[in-house]
Design a protein around this motif. Structure first.
Motif, mmCIF file in Angstrom:
data_model
loop_
_atom_site.group_PDB
_atom_site.id
_atom_site.type_symbol
_atom_site.label_atom_id
_atom_site.label_comp_id
_atom_site.label_asym_id
_atom_site.label_seq_id
_atom_site.Cartn_x
_atom_site.Cartn_y
_atom_site.Cartn_z
ATOM 1 N N ASP A 135 8.854 9.823 4.944
ATOM 2 C CA ASP A 135 7.968 8.682 5.213
ATOM 3 C C ASP A 135 8.601 7.377 4.737
ATOM 4 N N ASP B 44 0.851 -1.180 0.000
ATOM 5 C CA ASP B 44 0.000 0.000 0.000
ATOM 6 C C ASP B 44 0.892 1.237 0.000
ATOM 7 N N THR B 45 0.870 1.993 -1.079
ATOM 8 C CA THR B 45 1.728 3.165 -1.210
ATOM 9 C C THR B 45 1.064 4.456 -0.744
ATOM 10 N N SER B 46 -0.182 4.401 -0.347
ATOM 11 C CA SER B 46 -0.916 5.625 -0.025
ATOM 12 C C SER B 46 -0.367 6.358 1.191
ATOM 13 N N SER B 47 0.335 5.664 2.069
ATOM 14 C CA SER B 47 0.827 6.323 3.285
ATOM 15 C C SER B 47 2.184 6.995 3.099
ATOM 16 N N TYR B 48 2.799 6.832 1.941
ATOM 17 C CA TYR B 48 4.126 7.411 1.710
ATOM 18 C C TYR B 48 3.985 8.720 0.942
ATOM 19 N N LYS B 49 3.948 9.825 1.680
ATOM 20 C CA LYS B 49 3.745 11.143 1.075
ATOM 21 C C LYS B 49 5.055 11.892 0.844
ATOM 22 N N ARG C 33 9.925 4.208 7.162
ATOM 23 C CA ARG C 33 9.476 2.819 7.002
ATOM 24 C C ARG C 33 10.652 1.877 6.751
#
Length: 64
Positions: A17, A8-13, A21
């Protein structure tokens, strides 16, 4: 062969970030009790994040 979970790439802004991780992944794989399958999943995620980090840095260099 079992299909692995998608990342899931949505949390890497930001690049921060991504590096945060990656640091978490390093800590997790250094644990002695981690199952091999989990280690492989984390390895896959780390490779993906390294590629994503390069894209982010290139975009920042190009567009400031």
């Amino acid at each position: 062969m079992a299909q692995r979970n998608r990342i899931d790439t949505s949390s890497y802004k930001s690049f921060g970030d991504i590096t945060e991780r990656l640091d978490q992944i390093v800590r997790e794989v250094r644990r002695k009790d981690i199952p091999l399958e989990s280690s492989l999943d984390l390895y896959d995620e780390a490779i993906f994040l390294l590629d994503l980090g390069q894209v982010v840095l290139q975009a920042q260099a190009q567009f400031g």
